[in-house]
Design a protein around this motif. Structure first.
Motif, PDB file in Angstrom:
ATOM      1  N   ASP A 135       0.803  -1.221   0.000  1.00 25.32           N
ATOM      2  CA  ASP A 135       0.000   0.000   0.000  1.00 25.32           C
ATOM      3  C   ASP A 135       0.839   1.275   0.000  1.00 25.32           C
ATOM      4  O   ASP A 135       0.300   2.378   0.003  1.00 25.32           O
ATOM      5  CB  ASP A 135      -0.941   0.003   1.210  1.00 25.32           C
ATOM      6  CG  ASP A 135      -1.941  -1.138   1.147  1.00 25.32           C
ATOM      7  OD1 ASP A 135      -2.062  -1.751   0.067  1.00 25.32           O
ATOM      8  OD2 ASP A 135      -2.575  -1.435   2.175  1.00 25.32           O
ATOM      9  N   HIS A 136       2.166   1.115   0.028  1.00 27.21           N
ATOM     10  CA  HIS A 136       3.076   2.269  -0.043  1.00 27.21           C
ATOM     11  C   HIS A 136       4.329   1.819  -0.784  1.00 27.21           C
ATOM     12  O   HIS A 136       4.903   0.774  -0.474  1.00 27.21           O
ATOM     13  CB  HIS A 136       3.436   2.775   1.356  1.00 27.21           C
ATOM     14  CG  HIS A 136       4.459   3.880   1.355  1.00 27.21           C
ATOM     15  ND1 HIS A 136       4.140   5.191   1.086  1.00 27.21           N
ATOM     16  CD2 HIS A 136       5.814   3.855   1.555  1.00 27.21           C
ATOM     17  CE1 HIS A 136       5.232   5.941   1.139  1.00 27.21           C
ATOM     18  NE2 HIS A 136       6.264   5.150   1.430  1.00 27.21           N
ATOM     19  N   ILE A 137       4.734   2.597  -1.797  1.00 28.08           N
ATOM     20  CA  ILE A 137       5.955   2.290  -2.554  1.00 28.08           C
ATOM     21  C   ILE A 137       7.152   2.855  -1.798  1.00 28.08           C
ATOM     22  O   ILE A 137       7.296   4.083  -1.668  1.00 28.08           O
ATOM     23  CB  ILE A 137       5.904   2.899  -3.976  1.00 28.08           C
ATOM     24  CG1 ILE A 137       4.647   2.466  -4.723  1.00 28.08           C
ATOM     25  CG2 ILE A 137       7.167   2.520  -4.745  1.00 28.08           C
ATOM     26  CD1 ILE A 137       4.569   1.018  -5.067  1.00 28.08           C
ATOM     27  N   LEU A 138       7.991   1.977  -1.292  1.00 32.17           N
ATOM     28  CA  LEU A 138       9.153   2.412  -0.528  1.00 32.17           C
ATOM     29  C   LEU A 138      10.163   3.119  -1.420  1.00 32.17           C
ATOM     30  O   LEU A 138      10.348   2.757  -2.582  1.00 32.17           O
ATOM     31  CB  LEU A 138       9.835   1.206   0.136  1.00 32.17           C
ATOM     32  CG  LEU A 138       9.002   0.416   1.152  1.00 32.17           C
ATOM     33  CD1 LEU A 138       9.797  -0.785   1.641  1.00 32.17           C
ATOM     34  CD2 LEU A 138       8.603   1.307   2.314  1.00 32.17           C
ATOM     35  N   GLY A 139      10.849   4.127  -0.848  1.00 33.01           N
ATOM     36  CA  GLY A 139      11.905   4.833  -1.556  1.00 33.01           C
ATOM     37  C   GLY A 139      13.237   4.131  -1.395  1.00 33.01           C
ATOM     38  O   GLY A 139      13.367   3.139  -0.664  1.00 33.01           O
TER      39      GLY A 139
END
Length: 617
Positions: A135-139
């Motif tokens: 649910d979140h694209i990691l950097g």
């Protein structure tokens, strides 16, 4: 220029029309507009904005508005409408708290594992299909810290799967630096691929994003199916990932059109006020399409409701698992049965090459597979009759009364007697021999007898689409004499490996037209199948003049073959005419003696006969 003036002017009008008791200065609008002008990611939309701001700054009129939140709503409406971008937003935030990008806290390993297991959902579905939801694209920074854990907890469990369903339906946030990480795991390591370009307006710089040659762990590869699920809530960086993989032809997108967000949104304080402007300050420019998913969203390859996307993706993956067997079996059937052995072998080899090259890797349904296979078969063979087909059972025979047959024949045949006693006969489909034999006497009485006593005949096959070839020998025989049996054609049947002579019939119902009277056959590019066989025979034997267009280049009636245990069927022509006297008509068509447009063929034929009979007088 006019549109830019509209931005400021329309906002002033909104304030003046709807509100009274001024509390805010027009400089608020000027400052806001300048922020947009200096930072908005698509400056080409802002042509003439400087002049508009200058005009607005000289306006001393006070905004007639009662409260700040109402003003913020009006300003948002005006700027969104003028630039056609709903991402622009004006807000009033007296208690503004800057948004700090989330950072991975320094947690002990056991707690970090628990956090990752909560935020990432992993499953192995039936058929060895991997399912991954994030649910979140990691950097880049966070990915480097938790990479080894992600490898053990998630990725190493995904790697052995036969296909992957990547669920981005709930992904609404992420970091730009995470795009190359994700995309690279689904691309080849051999050479960097330019996957995206990010234009940053404040710095006026463009950063090209490339796939990474070095990754932690193994790549998923480029051959295993990858399906990405999307919804209207898929936003920002997740949209970019989906768009990149879609246009690299590496992933199939299933679900809803995405939100049309931005790779980067920044919030700016307007002067010394508590008003803030949210502006998309960077934009994605895909190197393949030259365009972007922003504002418009990513259009899925398969458009279904978000709640149905997973089930649809599973069906697609299961279908693709069958594709190699379907293509291999199709190749074998064609190699063993196609009428022209050398062409069949070439088509079979090319089909297997297409399969190996991944040309069937993006099919999403049985229909799309059949359409792709049909297109390839037609292209590779040059034969429109070699294709996929349905296995529709034949309709049961209809028990017509003699009266019904007469009416049917009247509709199916058209006859006329033209100038100089020239007969005209048109019919648009050949019938099966046994069916025609049963009603031959009716056809003779109501059709043939009307033209048999003419001095010449025009047979119009311009709209004849073919049909069974079993009655061809009988029809041809009417135009030859009874005293000598003629070899009309030699038919080679690939399935049985036999050659059969097609002979004229010694006995017919009704009177023969004979071999002496002149005959012209009209053709068009629609003339196909059995009609072409008739034209081929009559031209080859010198019995008729052909006037019109080159015929369709169809085939003898094909046979239907089942492809293994699937519900896919192939239409394969297994018979071809004699080629010893010249090239085959199948796939190429028959050229007329006198080429004219189809709609001019009848008048041309009439002219030929009129001149012929005039010369005899």
């Amino acid at each position: 220029m006019a549109k830019s003036h509209l931005l400021v002017t329309s906002l002033l009008v909104f304030g003046n029309v709807f509100f009274i008791h001024a509390e805010f200065s027009p400089s608020l609008i000027v400052d806001m507009a300048k922020i947009v002008m200096d930072n908005y990611c698509s400056p080409e939309k802002l042509a003439g904005m400087k002049e508009a701001i200058a005009a607005a700054s000289s306006n001393t009129e006070v905004l007639n508005i009662p409260d700040a939140e109402s003003l913020a709503n009006v300003l948002s409406f005006g700027v969104q409408g003028t630039i056609s971008d709903s991402r622009l937003k004006v807000s009033y935030e007296p208690n503004y708290v800057p948004v700090v990008p989330p950072k991975m806290p320094p947690l002990p390993p056991e707690q970090l594992i628990a956090v990752l297991q909560t935020s990432i959902k992993l499953d192995i579905l039936e058929g060895n299909i991997g399912y991954l939801r994030i649910d979140h694209i990691l950097g880049e920074e966070v990915a480097e810290k938790v990479g080894p854990l992600l490898l053990d907890l998630v990725w190493n469990k995904i790697l052995p799967t036969s296909a992957l369903i990547f669920d981005l339906r709930y992904t609404g946030s992420g970091e730009i630096s995470g795009i190359p990480y994700i995309v690279s795991y689904f691309t080849d390591a051999e050479s960097p691929i330019h996957i995206d370009s990010i234009y940053d307006r404040p710095s006026n710089t463009t950063t090209k994003l490339f796939s990474m040659q070095s990754l932690l762990g193994q790549r998923y590869g480029i051959t295993k199916p990858l399906v990405i699920l999307t919804s209207k809530n898929t936003k920002g960086i997740a949209e970019d990932v989906a768009y990149c993989l879609q246009n690299l032809k590496r992933a199939t997108i299933v679900g809803e059109k995405t939100a049309g967000g931005s790779v980067k949104l920044d919030e700016f304080k307007v002067g010394d006020t508590d008003f803030y402007v949210t502006v998309p300050t960077a934009k994605s420019i895909n190197p393949i399409t030259g365009s972007t998913w922003e504002v418009t969203g990513v259009t899925p390859d398969v458009d279904v409701n978000a709640e149905d996307a997973l089930a649809t993706a599973i069906k697609i993956v299961n279908l693709r698992a069958q594709v190699p067997v379907i293509i291999e079996e199709s190749a074998t059937l064609i190699a063993d049965n196609y009428a022209f052995e050398n062409i069949g072998a070439i088509v079979a080899t090319k089909l297997k090459e297409n399969l190996a090259n991944g040309e069937y890797s993006m099919v999403v349904s049985k229909d799309s597979l059949e359409a792709k296979l049909s297109s390839d078969l037609s292209t590779l063979s040059g034969d429109k009759s070699l294709k996929t087909t349905s296995n529709t059972p034949a309709l049961p025979p209809v028990d017509y009364s003699p009266e019904m047959y007469i009416e049917l024949i009247k509709v199916s045949f058209h006859t006329d007697i033209l100038e100089n006693n020239v007969g005209y006969l048109r019919f648009d489909m050949f019938g099966d021999f046994e069916e025609v034999k049963a009603i031959a006497q009716i056809i003779v009485e109501h059709v043939w007898n009307k033209v048999v006593n003419t001095d010449a005949m025009i047979v119009d096959l311009r709209n004849n689409l073919g049909g069974p070839t079993t009655a061809i020998a009988g029809f041809c025989s009417y135009f030859f004499d009874a005293d000598k049996q003629i070899v009309l054609d030699k038919l080679y049947d690939r399935s049985s490996g036999t050659t059969t002579e097609l002979l004229s019939l010694p006995e017919l119902t009704g009177t023969r037209y004979g071999s002496k009277k002149s005959l012209i056959i009209l053709t068009s590019k629609a003339t196909a199948g059995a009609a072409e066989e008739f034209v081929y025979i009559m031209k080859k034997l010198g019995r008729a003049m052909i006037v019109g267009e080159t015929t369709a280049g169809g085939s003898h009636p094909p046979k239907t073959f089942s492809v293994g245990e699937t519900n896919i069927f192939l239409s394969i022509p297994t018979v071809h005419s004699d080629t010893t006297a010249g090239p085959a008509w199948e796939g190429a068509g028959i050229a007329p003696h006198i080429p004219v447009p189809a709609d001019a063929a009848l008048e041309t034929a009439k002219g030929i006969f009129n001149k012929h009979f005039a010369d005899q007088k």
